[in-house]
Design a protein around this motif. Structure first.
Motif, PDB file in Angstrom:
ATOM      1  N   ALA A 160       1.016   4.071   3.856  1.00 42.53           N
ATOM      2  CA  ALA A 160       0.091   3.029   3.384  1.00 42.53           C
ATOM      3  C   ALA A 160      -1.271   3.165   4.060  1.00 42.53           C
TER       4      ALA A 160
ATOM      5  N   GLY B  67       0.801  -1.227   0.000  1.00 42.39           N
ATOM      6  CA  GLY B  67       0.000   0.000   0.000  1.00 42.39           C
ATOM      7  C   GLY B  67       0.830   1.271   0.000  1.00 42.39           C
ATOM      8  N   ASP B  68       2.143   1.123  -0.004  1.00 46.26           N
ATOM      9  CA  ASP B  68       3.030   2.288  -0.055  1.00 46.26           C
ATOM     10  C   ASP B  68       3.670   2.361  -1.425  1.00 46.26           C
TER      11      ASP B  68
ATOM     12  N   THR C   8      -5.120   1.748   2.918  1.00 49.28           N
ATOM     13  CA  THR C   8      -4.820   0.319   2.737  1.00 49.28           C
ATOM     14  C   THR C   8      -5.434  -0.517   3.857  1.00 49.28           C
TER      15      THR C   8
END
Lengths: 394, 256
Positions: free
Chosen positions: B66, B21-22, B71
């Motif tokens: 993230a 998610g990053d 996320t």
């Protein structure tokens, strides 16, 4: 199931790198808690340095005003450094010294535990570093200076919500990077075993004294004991000796901030669910994916998303009750006790006073209620003035 | 032979770590596929946590990015499912116990099995608390990968005996992050593991450049690199795939 359980709660959920240090602490604590010399030294410090026993004060004005039970205040605010935190810190720093540690580290929220640790370190000749959320250093600037005055280094924690939870995270990390000469003085009944048990034992002096004092004053036990809970150390300390006296109601007052239905609160027992964090299984404020919630309270000392595992157990078995108290109610109680009894309580303790104001009118005049005044409110005066719209210099 | 065993049978393993998610799930998905193509032997996927107590500032910042991007655990599991359709690289989750416990430990590991995750590393579950996760890992055939540290000493015997997949050797004190001096404790740590069990040992925490990777791969079965990659992602954001792949290739070249 592993060691250090209170029902399903507790345990030792920490990185491998810390495990041997935790075992070393466990062994040392289990040895020294029964060591005559250690007990004598600690009691000497309690009496001659901290000013114990703290008084049990009959709050006559409050009693008359509320027209309910007889109200007593257990005056932990009169201890050296101004709160119950000194009870735990003297025990842990003395233990650290016996273990051959030369340095202590600690987290702090309101700064009370930091000040107490810095004090004990100065007294016993250990190096001390305190981790404090940046947000809290602003709320409690006076305590930051106080710690520096006592020879401690204060680290501003800028990660996360910059409050107590993040200060705990950073102190654990600091411990991970330097274990050999360092003891982590946890400030509440939280963290991995043996901390919840050890801190409770050191704080249980409050309840032991209370029992003796109450029997002397009234010839019987109280009907209710109220204490504020963040991590829960003053509450655990005052509750512990009464757990086996089911006729005594034990009531923990947690921080509801702007209200339990808003996003701004720290009411773990009301809103939290079972989780594993900061080394323990217990109740935590968290989202549906287990992300720890950014909690809020006017009181930096109660601004914590979890609670000690023994409290969670007492809740599960319905031995203790936990009630939410809002910022507004706490501030009102803060002012009330100042005007009524000439005692300015810490904003943390004011949460317990606030619930007492609600509960007392529902109890009979033949009943007895004790409020644990865990700390004094000098540190909060400027913040309360700001809350009331008055900007004063600290 | 399972996927993790196969990864170590080819020689020294290079194990990159990234936080899912990053900067976004889409970029993470591409990164995993491209790192696998570049020759990464196992890929560690971090499930971001609000309070990652074993991470240094670099990975902690990645977790914040993230989570700020929204996320969730479900999105990450979905992503892995898509990756498995096009890529056979061994995938290992690294996360903290609360996201797993909150998801339902049984449900989480069952899903891991269904979507083809090979192992899990949970730094805040030590040997003493293994019942929290190990029985579920065994039930679904997911390797429960333990960590050992220079402070572990006698505990290495206990931990190694029950280890699966590989043993994650923390090369130095403290939290994750790039370091110059990595110490020498891990040579003895790895020797001790091997006396107890014939299991691969990979070294992590603090490795950033090809020279370090080469030196450490000589005394271990593989190297894990996290913060150095996450730094590149931080610098390049959604355009990070090219620079990360280039970096991964340089590290692999150094250890082979």
């Amino acid at each position: 199931m592993s060691k250090g359980r209170f029902g399903i709660h507790g345990g030792q959920y920490i990185p491998e790198v810390l495990m041997n240090a935790i075992h070393e602490l466990e062994e040392a604590y289990n040895h020294y808690k029964n060591d005559k010399e250690f007990i004598e030294e600690l009691n000497f410090l309690y009496e001659n340095y901290a000013g114990r026993p703290s008084s049990l004060y009959y709050a006559e004005n409050m009693t008359k005003d509320l027209k309910g039970p007889k109200i007593y205040l257990k005056r932990e605010d009169l201890n050296h450094t101004g709160s119950h935190k000194i009870n735990n810190v003297l025990g842990q720093v003395l233990l650290a010294k016996k273990m051959g540690k030369t340095r202590v580290i600690a987290e702090t929220g309101a700064g009370q535990h930091g000040v107490a640790t810095a004090t004990a370190a100065a007294l016993l000749g250990l190096e001390c570093e305190v981790f404090m959320g940046k947000e809290d250093t602003k709320r409690q600037a006076l305590n930051v200076y106080r710690m520096k005055l006592l020879g401690s280094k204060v680290h501003e924690v800028t990660s996360g919500t910059q409050t107590l939870k993040d200060a705990v995270n950073e102190t654990f990390k600091e411990w991970t990077s330097r274990i050999d000469d360092t003891h982590y003085v946890i400030g509440s009944v939280v963290g991995p075993y043996p901390f919840p048990e050890m801190v409770r034992d050191f704080q249980s002096v409050i309840g032991k004294e209370l029992k003796d004092q109450m029997l002397l004053a009234e010839g019987r036990l109280p009907d209710a004991i109220l204490a504020c809970v963040g991590g829960g150390s003053n509450a655990m300390g005052v509750f512990y000796d009464f757990i086996d006296n089911p006729e005594v109601r034990l009531i923990g007052c947690e921080a509801a901030g702007h209200g339990v239905d808003t996003e701004l609160n720290a009411a773990t027992m009301t809103n939290g669910k079972l989780g594993i964090f900061h080394g323990m299984k217990s109740y935590f404020c968290q989202d549906e994916y287990g992300q720890i919630a950014p909690v809020y309270s006017i009181s930096a000392g109660l601004d914590y998303p979890g609670i000690g595992p023994e409290h969670s157990y007492l809740k599960d078995i319905e031995r203790a009750e936990y009630v939410p108290v809002t910022d507004e109610e706490a501030v009102e109680a803060f002012e009330y006790l100042a005007r009524t009894e000439g005692i300015i309580p810490a904003i943390e303790s004011s949460h317990a006073v606030a619930h007492a104001l609600k509960l007392a009118p529902t109890m009979g005049k033949d009943k007895i209620m004790v409020i644990n005044i865990s700390g004094r409110g000098d540190k909060d005066v400027a913040a309360i003035a700001r809350y009331k719209g008055e900007d004063i210099y600290e | 032979m399972n996927r993790i065993e196969k990864a170590f049978s080819k020689g020294k393993a290079f194990i990159p770590f990234i936080t899912a998610g990053d900067p976004s799930i889409e970029v993470t998905e591409q990164l995993i596929i491209e790192m696998a193509k570049a020759g990464a032997d196992i890929i560690e996927i971090g499930i971001p946590f609000s309070d990652p107590s074993a991470e240094g500032p670099v990975i902690q910042a990645a977790d914040v990015r993230a989570l700020s991007a929204g996320t969730t655990t479900d999105q990450i599991l979905e992503m892995v499912k898509r990756i498995r359709k096009v890529c056979d690289v061994p995938l290992v989750f690294m996360t903290y116990i609360n996201p797993v416990f909150s998801y339902g430990t049984d449900r989480f590991l069952k899903t891991c099995k269904e979507i083809g995750v090979d192992g899990i590393i949970v730094p805040d579950v030590p040997y003493e608390e293994r019942d929290e996760i190990k029985p579920f890992c065994e039930k679904y055939g997911i390797a429960c990968i333990p960590l050992i540290a220079p402070t572990s000493k006698d505990r290495i015997d206990l931990i190694a005996k029950e280890a699966e997949g590989f043993v994650y050797c923390v090369s130095s004190f403290g939290v994750t992050g790039v370091r110059e001096d990595l110490g020498h404790d891990f040579i003895d740590m790895i020797k001790r593991v091997k006396l107890v069990k014939d299991i691969p040992c990979a070294i992590g925490f603090g490795i950033s450049n090809p020279d370090q990777a080469k030196t450490l791969s000589e005394v271990s079965d593989g190297v894990i690199v996290g913060s150095a990659i996450v730094k590149i992602i931080e610098e390049y954001g959604k355009d990070c795939i090219g620079p990360v792949v280039e970096y991964v290739k340089s590290m692999i070249a150094a250890i082979r």
